[in-house]
Design a protein around this motif. Sequence first.
Motif, PDB file in Angstrom:
ATOM      1  N   ILE A   7       0.854  -1.187   0.000  1.00  0.00           N
ATOM      2  CA  ILE A   7       0.000   0.000   0.000  1.00  0.00           C
ATOM      3  C   ILE A   7       0.889   1.237   0.000  1.00  0.00           C
ATOM      4  N   VAL A   8       0.574   2.177  -0.880  1.00  0.00           N
ATOM      5  CA  VAL A   8       1.255   3.467  -0.909  1.00  0.00           C
ATOM      6  C   VAL A   8       0.243   4.523  -0.476  1.00  0.00           C
ATOM      7  N   CYS A   9       0.618   5.313   0.518  1.00  0.00           N
ATOM      8  CA  CYS A   9      -0.230   6.409   0.999  1.00  0.00           C
ATOM      9  C   CYS A   9       0.461   7.720   0.655  1.00  0.00           C
ATOM     10  N   CYS A  10      -0.217   8.570  -0.108  1.00  0.00           N
ATOM     11  CA  CYS A  10       0.325   9.853  -0.551  1.00  0.00           C
ATOM     12  C   CYS A  10      -0.020  10.927   0.476  1.00  0.00           C
ATOM     13  N   LEU A  11       1.003  11.653   0.914  1.00  0.00           N
ATOM     14  CA  LEU A  11       0.815  12.629   1.983  1.00  0.00           C
ATOM     15  C   LEU A  11       1.342  13.996   1.580  1.00  0.00           C
ATOM     16  N   ASP A  12       0.524  15.023   1.828  1.00  0.00           N
ATOM     17  CA  ASP A  12       0.976  16.405   1.639  1.00  0.00           C
ATOM     18  C   ASP A  12       0.746  17.222   2.903  1.00  0.00           C
ATOM     19  N   PHE A  13       0.424  16.547   4.012  1.00  0.00           N
ATOM     20  CA  PHE A  13       0.227  17.139   5.332  1.00  0.00           C
ATOM     21  C   PHE A  13      -1.044  17.976   5.431  1.00  0.00           C
ATOM     22  N   SER A  14      -1.970  17.794   4.512  1.00  0.00           N
ATOM     23  CA  SER A  14      -3.271  18.451   4.569  1.00  0.00           C
ATOM     24  C   SER A  14      -4.210  17.635   5.459  1.00  0.00           C
ATOM     25  N   PRO A  15      -5.350  18.204   5.875  1.00  0.00           N
ATOM     26  CA  PRO A  15      -6.333  17.414   6.643  1.00  0.00           C
ATOM     27  C   PRO A  15      -6.806  16.183   5.869  1.00  0.00           C
ATOM     28  N   GLN A  16      -6.921  16.290   4.553  1.00  0.00           N
ATOM     29  CA  GLN A  16      -7.332  15.149   3.746  1.00  0.00           C
ATOM     30  C   GLN A  16      -6.275  14.048   3.799  1.00  0.00           C
ATOM     31  N   ALA A  17      -4.999  14.429   3.822  1.00  0.00           N
ATOM     32  CA  ALA A  17      -3.926  13.443   3.892  1.00  0.00           C
ATOM     33  C   ALA A  17      -3.930  12.730   5.244  1.00  0.00           C
ATOM     34  N   GLU A  18      -4.292  13.450   6.299  1.00  0.00           N
ATOM     35  CA  GLU A  18      -4.395  12.828   7.632  1.00  0.00           C
ATOM     36  C   GLU A  18      -5.438  11.711   7.596  1.00  0.00           C
ATOM     37  N   ALA A  19      -6.566  11.985   6.964  1.00  0.00           N
ATOM     38  CA  ALA A  19      -7.628  10.976   6.851  1.00  0.00           C
ATOM     39  C   ALA A  19      -7.168   9.814   5.973  1.00  0.00           C
ATOM     40  N   ALA A  20      -6.429  10.109   4.914  1.00  0.00           N
ATOM     41  CA  ALA A  20      -5.911   9.057   4.043  1.00  0.00           C
ATOM     42  C   ALA A  20      -4.944   8.160   4.807  1.00  0.00           C
ATOM     43  N   PHE A  21      -4.101   8.763   5.636  1.00  0.00           N
ATOM     44  CA  PHE A  21      -3.156   7.976   6.430  1.00  0.00           C
ATOM     45  C   PHE A  21      -3.890   7.014   7.363  1.00  0.00           C
ATOM     46  N   LEU A  35       3.484  -0.874   4.103  1.00  0.00           N
ATOM     47  CA  LEU A  35       2.920   0.469   3.967  1.00  0.00           C
ATOM     48  C   LEU A  35       4.034   1.472   3.691  1.00  0.00           C
ATOM     49  N   THR A  36       3.911   2.155   2.555  1.00  0.00           N
ATOM     50  CA  THR A  36       4.857   3.196   2.177  1.00  0.00           C
ATOM     51  C   THR A  36       4.156   4.541   2.233  1.00  0.00           C
ATOM     52  N   LEU A  37       4.783   5.509   2.908  1.00  0.00           N
ATOM     53  CA  LEU A  37       4.287   6.875   2.950  1.00  0.00           C
ATOM     54  C   LEU A  37       5.087   7.670   1.923  1.00  0.00           C
ATOM     55  N   LEU A  38       4.390   8.303   1.005  1.00  0.00           N
ATOM     56  CA  LEU A  38       5.036   9.015  -0.094  1.00  0.00           C
ATOM     57  C   LEU A  38       4.690  10.496  -0.036  1.00  0.00           C
ATOM     58  N   HIS A  39       5.731  11.327  -0.082  1.00  0.00           N
ATOM     59  CA  HIS A  39       5.533  12.775  -0.177  1.00  0.00           C
ATOM     60  C   HIS A  39       6.264  13.251  -1.422  1.00  0.00           C
ATOM     61  N   VAL A  40       5.567  14.039  -2.238  1.00  0.00           N
ATOM     62  CA  VAL A  40       6.165  14.591  -3.451  1.00  0.00           C
ATOM     63  C   VAL A  40       6.272  16.101  -3.294  1.00  0.00           C
ATOM     64  N   VAL A  41       7.502  16.596  -3.427  1.00  0.00           N
ATOM     65  CA  VAL A  41       7.721  18.040  -3.457  1.00  0.00           C
ATOM     66  C   VAL A  41       7.473  18.478  -4.877  1.00  0.00           C
ATOM     67  N   HIS A  42       6.516  19.364  -5.040  1.00  0.00           N
ATOM     68  CA  HIS A  42       6.109  19.808  -6.370  1.00  0.00           C
ATOM     69  C   HIS A  42       7.154  20.783  -6.917  1.00  0.00           C
ATOM     70  N   ALA A  43       8.154  20.256  -7.566  1.00  0.00           N
ATOM     71  CA  ALA A  43       9.220  21.071  -8.142  1.00  0.00           C
ATOM     72  C   ALA A  43       8.805  21.554  -9.521  1.00  0.00           C
ATOM     73  N   GLY A  44       9.136  22.802  -9.808  1.00  0.00           N
ATOM     74  CA  GLY A  44       8.859  23.330 -11.132  1.00  0.00           C
ATOM     75  C   GLY A  44       7.420  23.753 -11.344  1.00  0.00           C
ATOM     76  N   ALA A  45       6.672  23.926 -10.250  1.00  0.00           N
ATOM     77  CA  ALA A  45       5.281  24.353 -10.395  1.00  0.00           C
ATOM     78  C   ALA A  45       5.238  25.779 -10.922  1.00  0.00           C
ATOM     79  N   PRO A  46       4.246  26.092 -11.742  1.00  0.00           N
ATOM     80  CA  PRO A  46       4.150  27.463 -12.239  1.00  0.00           C
ATOM     81  C   PRO A  46       3.907  28.427 -11.084  1.00  0.00           C
ATOM     82  N   GLN A  47       4.573  29.549 -11.124  1.00  0.00           N
ATOM     83  CA  GLN A  47       4.395  30.567 -10.091  1.00  0.00           C
ATOM     84  C   GLN A  47       3.318  31.557 -10.530  1.00  0.00           C
TER      85      GLN A  47
END
Length: 150
Positions: A7-21, A35-47
Amino acid sequence: MPTYRRIVCCLDFSPQAEAAFEAALTQARIDQAALTLLHVVHAGAPQLPGEKPSAARRLSREELKQRLDREMDGRYVQKAGGYPLTVRLRRGLPSVEILDELAQSGADLVVMGAEGLSGVGLFLLGSVAERVSRRAPCSCLVVRPQPEKT
């Protein structure tokens, strides 16, 4: 009901991610799954005009990993109560990195919040959960937090 092994759980530290965890941990315990906890730093996002670059984008990978480990430990590892977790960090476009992680890990379930911290970026780029759920090579569980009881 299927039995999941990875199982991979995607986390961005939002309230929704808490519920997903919480949902991912419960399912992992039921199935004795990895169980793998995955966090992606959104690099290169448009400013957007007036938006400051994310502090996370200015950190080296090692500094970011140290901060992530502290955050994960404080929020998730302690809540797991000894259940074995793997923490993964990726940098790039979240949906692309999540899909790549799912393919490489052989995950058979991905768990994520319905909405994250992307705000206006969500409107412009589309929902990460939607993109992942359409293209994932495995089952998807998209979680919303329970409404607060008044």
